[in-house]
Design an enzyme around this catalytic site. Structure first.
Site, mmCIF file in Angstrom:
data_model
loop_
_atom_site.group_PDB
_atom_site.id
_atom_site.type_symbol
_atom_site.label_atom_id
_atom_site.label_comp_id
_atom_site.label_asym_id
_atom_site.label_seq_id
_atom_site.Cartn_x
_atom_site.Cartn_y
_atom_site.Cartn_z
ATOM 1 N N CYS A 54 -9.845 -38.977 21.017
ATOM 2 C CA CYS A 54 -9.481 -40.195 22.425
ATOM 3 C C CYS A 54 -10.654 -40.408 23.837
ATOM 4 O O CYS A 54 -10.744 -41.158 24.290
ATOM 5 C CB CYS A 54 -8.309 -39.548 22.779
ATOM 6 S SG CYS A 54 -8.524 -37.746 23.573
ATOM 7 N N HIS A 304 -6.611 -34.728 27.337
ATOM 8 C CA HIS A 304 -6.901 -35.804 26.701
ATOM 9 C C HIS A 304 -7.021 -36.995 27.538
ATOM 10 O O HIS A 304 -7.546 -36.805 28.573
ATOM 11 C CB HIS A 304 -4.545 -36.501 26.052
ATOM 12 C CG HIS A 304 -4.874 -37.507 25.752
ATOM 13 N ND1 HIS A 304 -5.552 -37.879 24.379
ATOM 14 C CD2 HIS A 304 -4.421 -38.985 26.655
ATOM 15 C CE1 HIS A 304 -4.542 -39.136 24.554
ATOM 16 N NE2 HIS A 304 -4.599 -39.738 25.452
#
EC number: 3.4.19.12
Length: 987
Positions: A54, A304
Site C-alpha cells: 500500500c 496501512h
C-alpha cells in the site's frame, strides 16, 4: 419448520424452501457483475495491493498526479516506440518503461483498478513485507534521477531536479573572527522533527535553528588556526516546485530497542509561505498543499498507508486507498475519518480545533506542497505507442466482461431449469398410502437440494444390516419417497442398492425383540443373584467365581446382548462414507472380549484355577446356574477343586529365589561393607600410603549393585563386572590418570586390593583395570609415577575428546548466563546467590546436595541416614567423599540473567536477546568471555567458544542522547525491521 428426524415420512425442512420461494437470479451463480470492475466516468484508476504494497501505491498515485513528471516520463524514448507486435505481450525492460506503461494505464484504462506487480517486481520488493515508506521515497527518487540522467532531452534529464530538488547551506560562523564557512548541499525533502511541536511552521523553524558549538564541540577556524566557539545553522538557498516535507513520526525508543510512532497532532495550512525562512527574500515562495500521505495505525511496524491528493486540473481532493478511490465533497481536504481510525490511547491528546484553510493530523507522515501557479495546469497526452498498449488491455478487459456476462447468463438459465425440476419433483416426493416407495438417506436429499454441492451417486451400503437389508436403527436417518421420484434419482445420479418395501428386515426386528426381553429379564436376575450372594454356602455345593467378574457381570451380560447392535454400528458407520472397516471393528471387539470374559480372571496361565484366594469367592449352586444362563462358555470351578499344581511349584521356586537373593545380597554387603556405604574410599588425587595399586570398576556397576543389595526382592542380581565400557575397541583405557582425578571421576569407582579379591570371587570379571604407583625408596611422594593396566589408547582418547568438544560446539537451546558489570566491578565466583531464586530451584539444589544414600527411602529405614552422614563426614578428612554429589548447576548471582541460545546463532542475535533482557542497545554492549572481548557480530557462538553454562560479562556504555544516531545504528543492527529494498539498492 423443523424436520422430524425420527419420522421417515416427514419431508419438511430439508432445504426445499430455497426452491419454493421467489426466484432470485443471483442465487443461480456466484459470479459478480463484471461492470462493477469497470471504471466510472471522470474517476481515477486504483492500484491493487499485492500484500503489503500500500505504501508503494500511495507514492505512485501522488507521482502520477504530478503532471510535469508524467509528461517527462512520456517523452522518454522506449525500445517499443515503433509498436509491439500484436501476437506478443508487452514486457517493459527498464524502470522508466514500467512507469510509462503504469501511468498510461492509470490515465486511460477502462478498468476500475490495475495490477502494479510488474513495477514492484522490477524494483525487487518483497510484497509480503511492509517497508519504510519514507526511505522508499528517497531511494526511488535517487534511482529515477540516476536513470533519467542518461537521457538526451534536457526536459527529461533534469525533471527530478526541477520538480523536487532544492538547495540549502550549512553555515558555520566563528565567534572570534566572524569568518563564515558555507557548505552547499542539495535536498529532495526536508526531514522535520515533530517532537514537542504542534504546528508545521514550528518544525521548520527548529530545522533552521542556530546551534552553538562550544566546549569539546568547538569549531576549528581556518583563519584563527585554532578551535573557537562558533554558531552553525541551515540556510535555505532555493526551493523546488514540489516541496516534500517528511514528518519524522517514526523514532527510536531506547527503552524497547525498537522504532515507535509518535501519534501527536501537527497542524498545517493549505497555503504555506516559505519566504520568512529563505536567505534571499526577493522571490515568490507561496506554496499550496497538493498531497497528504497518511499512515493508519499506532505501531511503526504495521498499519496501512493511504494518500489524499489534489487533482491539479480540477482542484478536487481524492482519497487513494489501493483499489478504492473516493472523491471528497466540495473540493475540500477531509482528514477526520483517518484520524478516528487510530486505536485510542489514554496518553493521546485531544484533537485541536482547526481554523479555515488549516488541518491537523496525528497520522500524516509526509506533506507535499506545490508552488502556487497562475497559469493554467498542463494537459498531458498519452503517446501513440503507449495508447495502443492501453487499447489492447482495454480490449482484453472487454472480452473478460463479455465472457463473465455470458457465464452469468448460462448459470441463470441452468438455475431456472433446475428450479422447475426441483419444484415438480418435490411435489411428487411423498409416497402415497398403498403406493410403492423407496428409502433414500436424508443426508443425500439435503445435498440434492443444496445447489452449492453437486449430489454424488446414491450410496445406501452404510445403512444395511448383516442380512443385506435396511437396518432398523437406520430408519431415523432415512426418508420414504415415492417410487416415481426414486426412479428419476437412480436414472440421473446412479448408485444403490435400492431399498424398497422388501428391504425391511424381519430377522433384525425379531432379534431386537428377543434382546429387549432378555434385557428386561436381566434386571430381575440381577436382583436374584445379588440376594443369593448374601447367603452362606455350606459343604461342597458351591463354585469359585472371580470377584472382578461378580462386580461387573451385569455389564458383561448387557454387552453380550448388544453385541449384534454394536456390530451393525461399527460396520456401517456414518451414512455415505467414513465407514469403519469390519476387520477393525472385529479386532477391537476381540480385544474387549479378551479383557472382559466372565470368570477368566481366576484362570491361571496354564488354564487351571489360580492359587490366589484373594481374587475369588464361593457362590451357591443356584447363583452359578443363573450366571451360567448368560455366560454358558464361562470356565467352571467347583469349590472342592484343587488349585493349579504348576502354579504352586512356581510359587515355591519364587519364594526360594527371593530367599536366595536376600542371602546373596547379605553376603555381598558383608564382604564389601565400605563399598556399599561409600565409606573410606581411596582417591587418586591424594594416593593412600598403605598401598601401591588400586583397581577400577565402572560407576554404573557399583550403582546397579547397590540397588540390588538394597532391594534384593525387586532388583535383579548383578553377576558380572562389565569393565569393557571403560575400554576402547582395541582394549586400551579411555581415560588418563589426570582426567580420572577430575572430570572423568564420575565414570569410575576405585577399589582397594582387598576388595578386589572379594569382587573376583563374587562376580565374573571381563577385564581387569589396575593403577600402579612406583617410586624410588625415600623419594618425594610427588615424584611418584603412575601406570595403568591396560595402558591408555591415545588415538581413541583423542577421538573421545574431539567428540566431547564437538558436542559442546553443536548445542541447541542451551543455557548461558549474562552478568552485567557495574562500574568495572569484577564478578566473584562465590558471589551470593540471587534472592529471587524460586523455591522449586532451591529445593532442587538441596536435593542434589544430599548424600546418595539419603535419597533412598529404603536405605534410610535400614541403616539410618543421620548415622551414615556422620561417618561420611569423618572419612572426608583423609579420603574423597564420593557419596556426596555436589550440584554442578551454575548458581546465578545478582545482576545476572539466563538466556537460551544455540551454537549456530550469531553474536548479533545474542546482542538483540541481551537488549530485550537488560534494555541495553546492541551498540552500547561490550561483551567478554574469560577475558576475551567478543566483537565479531557475524561469528557464531560456537566459533567464539561459548559453551553451555558459560558466563558472559556485559559492560554497558553511556547512553547516546542523539535519537537520530541511534536510529541509524539500529538500521544496521536490525535490517529486517528497516527498509529491505533488495532491488532498489541493487539498481
Amino acid at each position: 419448520r423443523r424436520n422430524c428426524r425420527g419420522n421417515p415420512n416427514c419431508l419438511v425442512g430439508i432445504g426445499e424452501h430455497v426452491w419454493l420461494g421467489e426466484i432470485d437470479e443471483n442465487s443461480f451463480h456466484n459470479i459478480d457483475d463484471p461492470n462493477c470492475e469497470r471504471r466510472k466516468k471522470n474517476a481515477f484508476v486504483g492500484l491493487t495491493n499485492l500484500g503489503a504494497t500500500c505504501y508503494v501505491n500511495t507514492f505512485l498515485q501522488m507521482w502520477f498526479l504530478n503532471l510535469e513528471l508524467r509528461q517527462a516520463l512520456y517523452l522518454c524514448p522506449s525500445a517499443c516506440g515503433d509498436g509491439v507486435p500484436k501476437d506478443t505481450d508487452y514486457e517493459p525492460q527498464t524502470i522508466c518503461e514500467h512507469l510509462q506503461y503504469l501511468f498510461a494505464l492509470l490515465q486511460n484504462s477502462k478498468r476500475r483498478y490495475i495490477d502494479p506487480s510488474g513495477f514492484v517486481k522490477a524494483l525487487g520488493l518483497d510484497t509480503g513485507q511492509q517497508q519504510d515508506a519514507q526511505e522508499f521515497s528517497k531511494l526511488f527518487m535517487s534511482l529515477l534521477e540516476d536513470t533519467l540522467s542518461k537521457q538526451k532531452n534536457p526536459d527529461v534529464r533534469n525533471i527530478v531536479q526541477k520538480q523536487f530538488c532544492g538547495e540549502y547551506a550549512y553555515v558555520t560562523v566563528c565567534n572570534q573572527c566572524g569568518r563564515e564557512s558555507k557548505l552547499v548541499s542539495k535536498f529532495y525533502e526536508l526531514e522535520l522533527n515533530i517532537q514537542g511541536h504542534k504546528q508545521l511552521t514550528d518544525c521548520i523553524t527548529e530545522f533552521l535553528k542556530e546551534e552553538k558549538l562550544e566546549g569539546d564541540n568547538r569549531y576549528f577556524c581556518e583563519t584563527c588556526q585554532s578551535k573557537q566557539n562558533a554558531t552553525r545553522k541551515i540556510r535555505l538557498l532555493s526551493l523546488p516546485c514540489t516541496l516534500n516535507l517528511q514528518l519524522m513520526r517514526f523514532v527510536f525508543d531506547r527503552q524497547t530497542g525498537h522504532k515507535k510512532k509518535l501519534n501527536t497532532y501537527i497542524g498545517f495550512s493549505e497555503l504555506l509561505d516559505m519566504e520568512p525562512f529563505m536567505e534571499q527574500k526577493n522571490g515568490v515562495y507561496v506554496y499550496e498543499l497538493s498531497a497528504v500521505l497518511i499512515h493508519r495505525g499506532v505501531s511503526a511496524y504495521s498499519g496501512h498507508y493511504i494518500a489524499h491528493v489534489k487533482d491539479p486540473q480540477t482542484g478536487e481532493w481524492y482519497k487513494f486507498n489501493d483499489e478504492d478511490i473516493e472523491k471528497m465533497e466540495g473540493k475540500k481536504l477531509q482528514l477526520g475519518i483517518e484520524e478516528d481510525l487510530a486505536e485510542p490511547s489514554k496518553s493521546q491528546s485531544r484533537k485541536p480545533k482547526c481554523g479555515k484553510g488549516t488541518h491537523c493530523s496525528r497520522n500524516a507522515y509526509m506533506l507535499v506542497y506545490r508552488l502556487q501557479a497562475r497559469e493554467k495546469s498542463l494537459s498531458v497526452e498519452v503517446p501513440a505507442f503507449l495508447q495502443e498498449l492501453v487499447e489492447r488491455d482495454n480490449c482484453k478487459f472487454e472480452e473478460w466482461c463479455n465472457e463473465m456476462a455470458e457465464m452469468r447468463k448460462q448459470s441463470v438459465a441452468r438455475g431456472k431449469i433446475k428450479h422447475e425440476e426441483v419444484k415438480e419433483l418435490y411435489q411428487r416426493l411423498p409416497a402415497e398410502a398403498g403406493s410403492p416407495y423407496d428409502f433414500i438417506s436424508l443426508e443425500w436429499l439435503q445435498k440434492w437440494l443444496d445447489e452449492s454441492t453437486p449430489p454424488k451417486p446414491i450410496d445406501n451400503t452404510a445403512c444395511l444390516c448383516s442380512h443385506g437389508k435396511l437396518h432398523p436403527d437406520k430408519i431415523s436417518l432415512m426418508k420414504r419417497i415415492s417410487e416415481y421420484v426414486a426412479d428419476f434419482f437412480y436414472r440421473r445420479y446412479g448408485g444403490g442398492p435400492r431399498l424398497n418395501v422388501k428391504a425391511l428386515c424381519k430377522d433384525c426386528v425379531v432379534e431386537r425383540c428377543r434382546i429387549l426381553r432378555l434385557k428386561n429379564q436381566l434386571n430381575e436376575d440381577y436382583k436374584t443373584v445379588t440376594n443369593l450372594l448374601k447367603m452362606t454356602v455350606k459343604g461342597n455345593d458351591g463354585f469359585w467365581v472371580g470377584k472382578a467378574s461378580l462386580r461387573s457381570w451385569r455389564q458383561l451380560a448387557l454387552e453380550q446382548l448388544n453385541e449384534q447392535d454394536e456390530d451393525a454400528e461399527h460396520s456401517n458407520g456414518k451414512m455415505n462414507g467414513n465407514a469403519q472397516s469390519k476387520d477393525e471393528s472385529n479386532e477391537e471387539k476381540r480385544e474387549e472380549e479378551e479383557e472382559l470374559n466372565f470368570n477368566e480372571d481366576i484362570v491361571c496361565p496354564h488354564g487351571d484355577l489360580c492359587i490366589s484366594e484373594n481374587e475369588r469367592r464361593v457362590v451357591s449352586k443356584e447363583a452359578w446356574e443363573k450366571l451360567k444362563q448368560y455366560f454358558p462358555k464361562a470356565p467352571e470351578f467347583p469349590n472342592n477343586k484343587e488349585c493349579c499344581s504348576q502354579c504352586k511349584i512356581l510359587e515355591r521356586e519364587g519364594e526360594e529365589n527371593e530367599a536366595l537373593h536376600k542371602m546373596m545380597a547379605s553376603e555381598q554387603k558383608t564382604s564389601l561393607q565400605n563399598l556399599f556405604h561409600d565409606k573410606c574410599r581411596p582417591c587418586l588425587g591424594s594416593w593412600p600410603q598403605e598401598t601401591d595399586e588400586l583397581y577400577i570398576v565402572s560407576q554404573f556397576f557399583v550403582e546397579e549393585w547397590r540397588k540390588f543389595v538394597r532391594r534384593p526382592t525387586r532388583c535383579s542380581p548383578v553377576s558380572s563386572v562389565a569393565n569393557s565400557v571403560l575400554l576402547c575397541p582395541h582394549g586400551g583405557l579411555m581415560f588418563t590418570f589426570a582426567s580420572m582425578t577430575k572430570e572423568d571421576s564420575k565414570h569410575i569407582a576405585l577399589i582397594w586390593p582387598s576388595e578386589w579379591e572379594r569382587i573376583q570371587k563374587l562376580f565374573v570379571v571381563d577385564h581387569v583395570i589396575k593403577i600402579t604407583r612406583t617410586q624410588a625408596a625415600g623419594a618425594d611422594p610427588e615424584s611418584a609415577c603412575y601406570t595403568s593396566e591396560p595402558q591408555l589408547c591415545p588415538e581413541c582418547r583423542e577421538g573421545l575428546l574431539c567428540q566431547q568438544q564437538r558436542d559442546l560446539r553443536e548445542y541447541t537451546q542451551a543455557t548461558i548466563y549474562i552478568h552485567k558489570v557495574v562500574d568495572n566491578k569484577k564478578v566473584m565466583k562465590d558471589a551470593a546467590p540471587e534472592l529471587n531464586v524460586s523455591s522449586s530451584e532451591a529445593e532442587e539444589e538441596r536435593e542434589e546436595n544430599k548424600p546418595e544414600g539419603e535419597q533412598d527411602p529404603d536405605f534410610n529405614q535400614a541403616n539410618g541416614g543421620a548415622k551414615r552422614q556422620k561417618l561420611s563426614q569423618q572419612s572426608y578428612i583423609t579420603y574423597q567423599k564420593q557419596g556426596i554429589r555436589r550440584s554442578t548447576r551454575h548458581r546465578k548471582v545478582r545482576g545476572e540473567k539466563a538466556l537460551l541460545v544455540s551454537a549456530n546463532q550469531t553474536l548479533k542475535e545474542l546482542k538483540i536477546q541481551i537488549m530485550h533482557a537488560f534494555s541495553v542497545a546492541p551498540f552500547d554492549q561490550n561483551l567478554s568471555l574469560d577475558g576475551k572481548i567478543l566483537s565479531d557480530d557475524t561469528a557464531t557462538l560456537g566459533s567464539l567458544g561459548v559453551i553451555p553454562e558459560s558466563v558472559i560479562l556485559l559492560k554497558a556504555d553511556e547512553p547516546i542522547a542523539d535519537y537520530a544516531a541511534m536510529d541509524d545504528v539500529m538500521q544496521v543492527c536490525m535490517p529486517e525491521e528497516g527498509f529491505k529494498g533488495t532491488g532498489l539498492l541493487g539498481h
